[in-house]
Motif scaffolding. Structure first.
Motif, PDB file in Angstrom:
ATOM      1  N   ASN A  24      20.854  34.697  34.659  1.00  0.00           N
ATOM      2  CA  ASN A  24      20.539  33.499  33.877  1.00  0.00           C
ATOM      3  C   ASN A  24      21.717  32.849  33.172  1.00  0.00           C
ATOM      4  OD1 ASN A  24      20.810  35.502  31.838  1.00  0.00           O
ATOM      5  ND2 ASN A  24      19.653  34.188  30.449  1.00  0.00           N
ATOM      6  N   GLN A  25      22.879  33.483  33.230  1.00  0.00           N
ATOM      7  CA  GLN A  25      24.070  32.850  32.664  1.00  0.00           C
ATOM      8  C   GLN A  25      24.953  32.354  33.809  1.00  0.00           C
ATOM      9  OE1 GLN A  25      25.728  35.163  29.055  1.00  0.00           O
ATOM     10  NE2 GLN A  25      24.803  36.742  30.322  1.00  0.00           N
ATOM     11  N   GLN A  26      25.319  31.091  33.794  1.00  0.00           N
ATOM     12  CA  GLN A  26      26.184  30.510  34.828  1.00  0.00           C
ATOM     13  C   GLN A  26      27.450  29.967  34.173  1.00  0.00           C
ATOM     14  OE1 GLN A  26      25.756  30.687  38.156  1.00  0.00           O
ATOM     15  NE2 GLN A  26      23.975  31.992  37.698  1.00  0.00           N
ATOM     16  N   PHE A  27      28.576  30.221  34.804  1.00  0.00           N
ATOM     17  CA  PHE A  27      29.871  29.871  34.215  1.00  0.00           C
ATOM     18  C   PHE A  27      30.664  28.912  35.088  1.00  0.00           C
ATOM     19  CE2 PHE A  27      28.480  33.949  32.688  1.00  0.00           C
ATOM     20  CZ  PHE A  27      28.756  33.922  31.330  1.00  0.00           C
ATOM     21  N   PRO A  28      30.190  27.695  35.261  1.00  0.00           N
ATOM     22  CA  PRO A  28      30.911  26.744  36.104  1.00  0.00           C
ATOM     23  C   PRO A  28      32.214  26.298  35.448  1.00  0.00           C
ATOM     24  CG  PRO A  28      29.133  25.638  34.960  1.00  0.00           C
ATOM     25  CD  PRO A  28      28.978  27.111  34.672  1.00  0.00           C
ATOM     26  N   ILE A  29      33.169  25.955  36.304  1.00  0.00           N
ATOM     27  CA  ILE A  29      34.431  25.362  35.838  1.00  0.00           C
ATOM     28  C   ILE A  29      34.339  23.866  36.069  1.00  0.00           C
ATOM     29  CG2 ILE A  29      36.915  25.267  36.265  1.00  0.00           C
ATOM     30  CD1 ILE A  29      36.664  28.262  37.096  1.00  0.00           C
ATOM     31  N   ILE A  44      38.724  48.524  28.974  1.00  0.00           N
ATOM     32  CA  ILE A  44      39.251  48.597  30.350  1.00  0.00           C
ATOM     33  C   ILE A  44      39.148  47.200  30.964  1.00  0.00           C
ATOM     34  CG2 ILE A  44      38.963  49.690  32.613  1.00  0.00           C
ATOM     35  CD1 ILE A  44      39.420  51.887  30.709  1.00  0.00           C
ATOM     36  N   PRO A  45      40.277  46.652  31.422  1.00  0.00           N
ATOM     37  CA  PRO A  45      40.218  45.337  32.072  1.00  0.00           C
ATOM     38  C   PRO A  45      39.383  45.400  33.363  1.00  0.00           C
ATOM     39  CG  PRO A  45      42.496  45.991  31.584  1.00  0.00           C
ATOM     40  CD  PRO A  45      41.640  47.196  31.370  1.00  0.00           C
ATOM     41  N   THR A  46      38.609  44.354  33.599  1.00  0.00           N
ATOM     42  CA  THR A  46      37.796  44.319  34.827  1.00  0.00           C
ATOM     43  C   THR A  46      37.886  42.939  35.450  1.00  0.00           C
ATOM     44  OG1 THR A  46      35.799  43.426  33.830  1.00  0.00           O
ATOM     45  CG2 THR A  46      36.079  45.824  33.722  1.00  0.00           C
ATOM     46  N   GLU A  47      37.521  42.880  36.728  1.00  0.00           N
ATOM     47  CA  GLU A  47      37.451  41.600  37.437  1.00  0.00           C
ATOM     48  C   GLU A  47      36.190  40.836  37.045  1.00  0.00           C
ATOM     49  OE1 GLU A  47      39.487  40.037  39.839  1.00  0.00           O
ATOM     50  OE2 GLU A  47      40.851  41.504  38.912  1.00  0.00           O
ATOM     51  N   ASP A  48      35.104  41.574  36.925  1.00  0.00           N
ATOM     52  CA  ASP A  48      33.787  40.945  36.882  1.00  0.00           C
ATOM     53  C   ASP A  48      32.905  41.490  35.751  1.00  0.00           C
ATOM     54  OD1 ASP A  48      33.460  43.479  37.761  1.00  0.00           O
ATOM     55  OD2 ASP A  48      32.517  42.959  39.675  1.00  0.00           O
ATOM     56  N   GLY A  49      33.565  42.087  34.760  1.00  0.00           N
ATOM     57  CA  GLY A  49      32.777  42.589  33.629  1.00  0.00           C
ATOM     58  C   GLY A  49      32.148  43.946  33.867  1.00  0.00           C
ATOM     59  N   LYS A  50      32.357  44.515  35.055  1.00  0.00           N
ATOM     60  CA  LYS A  50      31.730  45.792  35.410  1.00  0.00           C
ATOM     61  C   LYS A  50      32.763  46.908  35.508  1.00  0.00           C
ATOM     62  CE  LYS A  50      29.081  45.368  39.070  1.00  0.00           C
ATOM     63  NZ  LYS A  50      28.711  44.809  40.399  1.00  0.00           N
ATOM     64  N   GLU A  54      28.180  40.643  30.204  1.00  0.00           N
ATOM     65  CA  GLU A  54      28.333  39.465  29.353  1.00  0.00           C
ATOM     66  C   GLU A  54      28.679  38.230  30.193  1.00  0.00           C
ATOM     67  OE1 GLU A  54      29.519  42.424  28.937  1.00  0.00           O
ATOM     68  OE2 GLU A  54      28.595  43.090  27.085  1.00  0.00           O
ATOM     69  N   ILE A  55      29.094  38.448  31.449  1.00  0.00           N
ATOM     70  CA  ILE A  55      29.384  37.289  32.296  1.00  0.00           C
ATOM     71  C   ILE A  55      28.432  37.231  33.484  1.00  0.00           C
ATOM     72  CG2 ILE A  55      31.751  36.881  31.545  1.00  0.00           C
ATOM     73  CD1 ILE A  55      32.743  38.574  33.860  1.00  0.00           C
ATOM     74  N   GLY A  56      27.259  37.847  33.302  1.00  0.00           N
ATOM     75  CA  GLY A  56      26.148  37.584  34.217  1.00  0.00           C
ATOM     76  C   GLY A  56      26.041  38.481  35.433  1.00  0.00           C
ATOM     77  N   THR A  57      27.058  39.297  35.713  1.00  0.00           N
ATOM     78  CA  THR A  57      27.024  40.141  36.908  1.00  0.00           C
ATOM     79  C   THR A  57      26.120  41.352  36.700  1.00  0.00           C
ATOM     80  OG1 THR A  57      29.035  41.178  36.087  1.00  0.00           O
ATOM     81  CG2 THR A  57      29.292  39.417  37.695  1.00  0.00           C
ATOM     82  N   GLY A 112      21.139  46.755  27.469  1.00  0.00           N
ATOM     83  CA  GLY A 112      20.246  45.938  28.281  1.00  0.00           C
ATOM     84  C   GLY A 112      19.699  44.752  27.512  1.00  0.00           C
ATOM     85  N   ALA A 113      20.559  44.134  26.718  1.00  0.00           N
ATOM     86  CA  ALA A 113      20.104  43.006  25.902  1.00  0.00           C
ATOM     87  C   ALA A 113      19.411  41.945  26.763  1.00  0.00           C
ATOM     88  CB  ALA A 113      21.291  42.386  25.145  1.00  0.00           C
TER      89      ALA A 113
END
Lengths: 351, 351, 351, 351
Positions: free
Chosen positions: B288-293, B105-111, B146-149, B174-175
């Motif tokens: 703990n994961q940050q995804f800066p552009i 399912i496509p999501t905005e924020d991984g949720k 997987e994208i920190g949210t 809950g890895a």
């Protein structure tokens, strides 16, 4: 009630039944080792202009897809398919059940392009986590697609070229192949398909046979032990000659193409009537499946005498549905469907 | 070179190693039937406020996901997951290898949202070809994603309610759970998760253990014969006590949450520095994961001394990358990363 | 209670723990791409005298067996194994779970002979229904076997020759390989094994490591994409260096062989004591597993202070049991076991 | 050449073909949702005296076995079968391909006994390593067996009772069921089978249909979602009414039992002739498959005009072979086979 909901509502074309009757009491070896299956193989190899092709007969489409794909892939490999592909949507996870991911690619018209294949392949190849992702190894296309569109020769050749560059097998699901090859704008034939694809099948179930799909394997690697996999998947018919006989019936006098031609003509007649009434379509299909977008109230009334299959909701008052014609469609039924449609619609418009 | 590319670059937290050393020469039964594993199970049940929960220890995340999912589903059933879910992207088709489709399912924020679950479930339930499609039976989410949210309590409760209405199991990966549960805006705890989910796991590998994931099963149906499936999948560690010992280490004095808190603080420091420089982010992550552009030329220079992981291309001159902190991240390394980043950027802007 | 029921009751040999401690806070890449794993690979290639061998590290035995076998076979292919083989008996159907039949061959002593392989292969090859039967493609052996026996160089060479003639891969499960290679009558070494087998593994879990099995692949065909399959099966450890480090510890100073030698000596001491008392054995084992046949009343009393594992009932008053020694077995524990056994037996005889 | 090598050398019984012809151009829904399939279901439920039974139609035997078994078992569960069982020998690992071990039990006559089931079940239940072994959950039997023997009512009832005590499903493969139910010493009927078994099938392919097997599920647990699994395995025929129509033909006027009776009579005539000549048999079969042990030189000469299937070598000069009769066997062909056999044998003896 006249059925337009699918192209497998009747039994078989009478020519085929006749052949089955005539040969019924003959004794032959089982599992496709009989002379009829051999004869059908020869006919197919000849049409494909490929004397080395391996030809095997299976009973149905899902069965054929899962047998071909599981025979070709190692456990970590996946098959790329259009998002609308039969294997992705309508096979209850048959491919996954054999252990393989279907990698779905969104499309406009049910068709994959060479560029999409290249991009998908490259996105895997360059990824630093490539071993953590499934490895693409096969491309699955349908011709005609599940929404009636067809590949041109150029499109197929480009797909084939890209697949070979990327080391991907190209597999064409031809469950309705007759309808593609007899569409007005078609410029493909069996020989061209055999040249472009590593494996494909000529569908019988939806083109006048009781059942049956003829798999044509041109890539030597894919020929190895294919019959073991057929047996394992429950796809090796005991009385295999029934498949050979049916394909003789379909191919001997080009019945296969006559059937395709007839169904397409019926579909075009229907399409024209819908267009005339201002209908739009989910997709512009040149083959035996038409997907008009109609007002719900029209569909309801029409549905009392004609069956169609529901495709998807377009807006609050309109839905896209599917009307199929087939080898068995009678022109008078198409005519009365058109007449009734016009009567119901009256002075209203489709949109 | 300082590694920020992942949260498992070092060995284990010293408390854990100490426990392993101290108990090394004791003799215990194998396969998780030892007193240490029992003690760890008790600690976990207590934190989850669920005395009936079944707790089993596995070695890694992919292994845990495939064991849980293949234990829960019948062959025709699928698991719904966010498109970015680990099982959909980064497990080399492990779930499909066990025979099951992952329904992305496509999501905005991984949720995933309750509404998305409901819609997916309903689209199957009302479809006239429902038997031709995989049957949804489980929902997979990750917390943090997987994208920190992270999921809020309300979001998780709504998901849980919808899953129960639809007869779907809710499974939380809950890895990195510690990092979610110690995020500033988090309002969940283990007890709430145990109440909402049918099964979830508390990840150790990425939170200071050498390895290890603690599966908590609250739904009785899912408890049955779970250990058989573990063994079959190669997921039952011979010296199982190593897992029990590590989870004792993680949970006894709340080390697990101290580790999460430390890593999040380090990540927030980094995030603030990027924000200050005008950076945008692929997603707003509180963990703990940050995804800066960042501009590619900055990344190139920064990459000489600090490793990050490449996420995706944003435009011709910018890429999103991932910086991870962990239990082992030293504040001085974060500080020097920030300093070097500022120096490299100079008077330029991130965008 | 002193445990003789298995060879994995303790943690790890202190040399290994020491190495893990020393390197704990170093940062390395994950998944086996670290310098320690590379160094361990080099050590193994050197011992195997095969610079081209692919070496990969997995966590446990069942996991290794299923990963190797599912990587090597196509869906219709099976693996031939002794009826007593671990994959046939004690892996909860792990191989079948990957889709493959285990073809069990009855044996006297847990070992397959070249003739048995030839006969099995031929019985398939000449069968008129060969496509209706699974196709043998791999032979699985264990050395030492599950009942302690070992292969001689001549036996292994003959097996290898036959496998190559039949187009079968030869795979050796070396979960306890150290105990075979240090047995008194052994004439094999790693180089000979590497030459005879297409793939084998050097077991760590049961020989002093916390966990870990080193797979050595010498056949080029089997090397291809092996790591994808590892990942898919949940067999790629995130902190892969832990495996590399342990195998460095085991191999650097021949610790692996010292461990094997010690355990075998302890086992021979025990064996002699049983023999002296007139015991017979289920099988004549030269390695660390001994299978004496003892009166049930003796076993009951002995079991109060020493654990063994139950093997099978021999008659109404006798059972075969297994006593294991290991890297961690203390000579004083063997001595007291012998003493207590003699005391319990008194003037009675074993038979 | 007259074929006695199998019971599926011809097409279909004329009554069945007639029904297919008559209904050929009718339009019906696909996938078994048509009125003919419904009518056939009713006929079967009536014969089974079980109005709640679920009845589904599949195309072939291997397909049916794999669909039923994979629908019933969880991943760690196995199916117990006689060593000679079709699923163990002649389905190219179809069951293993679905992930399940076939646990083979050696038998004298192809039949399992209640005691064997109990012993197998108990050997698992009491084993200290039970989680390391596959869990038995289903028992597979064939009636008649692959070597022609049949179960008595008492044997089946005892099997059923034991299965229920052990929590095992009892599944009967009835590919040749007509030949069992019309054997002289048979005391079973469909109702008794439906009462004893959780699931079984009435075979059509080998009893006068073109193809088709009717699965009867009496256990509610096994009914759930069975059609999903059929679709997934490629076992749901598009033109499903072809199966319904054939089973109407077979059951309406007890054609099924007439066919069985005829074939058995032909087989008994053949058996008597072999016995008269002093032949021994591999097994004493009361049904349409006969396994005489004949001198190789007789077989060679006989084989010039009559096909049989090779079973196994008995000694250097004798082999066991299989002669099958069927619905289509002509008495004059049996007579000439007997005559030729006598002529060839002359004054020699079989043994």
């Amino acid at each position: 009630m006249v059925r337009f909901n699918c192209d497998y509502a009747e039994g078989a074309h009478e020519e085929i039944l006749k052949l089955m009757m005539e040969t019924n009491m003959e004794q032959t070896p089982g599992y496709g080792a009989d002379p009829y299956s051999e004869q059908a193989r020869d006919l197919i190899r000849e049409r494909c202009r490929n004397q080395e092709a391996e030809v095997q007969f299976l009973v149905g489409g899902t069965q054929t897809n899962l047998t071909v794909i599981s025979s070709a892939l190692r456990p970590h490999q996946c098959v790329i398919a259009p998002e609308t592909g039969h294997i992705n949507v309508h096979e209850t996870g048959a491919i996954e059940s054999c252990g393989h991911k279907v990698w779905p690619i969104p499309t406009e018209d049910g068709k994959l392009t060479a560029k999409q294949i290249w991009d998908a392949w490259e996105s895997h190849a360059v990824n630093e986590s490539y071993e953590h992702m499934v490895q693409p190894k096969m491309v699955y296309i349908s011709n005609p697609t599940e929404i009636g569109t067809i590949y041109s020769r150029q499109e197929l050749e480009e797909l084939s070229k890209t697949c070979r560059e990327c080391g991907l097998y190209l597999f064409m699901d031809g469950a309705r192949l007759a309808y593609a090859l007899t569409a007005k704008e078609n410029d493909l034939d069996l020989a061209a398909i055999a040249q472009c694809c590593d494996v494909f099948y000529i569908g019988g179930t939806k083109v006048g046979a009781l059942f049956g799909e003829a798999v044509v394997i041109t890539n030597d690697t894919l020929k190895e032990d294919f019959r073991y996999i057929m047996k394992q998947k429950g796809a090796m018919l005991a009385k295999g000659r029934l498949l050979g006989i049916q394909f003789i019936g379909l191919l001997k006098n080009d019945l296969y193409f006559q059937i395709g031609d007839h169904a397409n003509k019926m579909a075009m007649k229907l399409k024209a009537a819908f267009q005339e009434a201002g209908c739009t379509f989910l997709v512009d299909s040149p083959t035996n499946q038409q997907f008009p977008i109609l007002p719900d109230w029209v569909l309801k009334e029409l549905g009392e005498n004609y069956s169609y299959s529901y495709q998807e909701r377009i807006d609050e008052e309109h839905s896209a549905v599917r009307f199929c014609t087939s080898w068995a469609t009678k022109e008078k039924d198409v005519d009365s469907l058109i007449q009734d449609f016009r009567r119901i619609l009256g002075k209203n418009r489709c949109v």
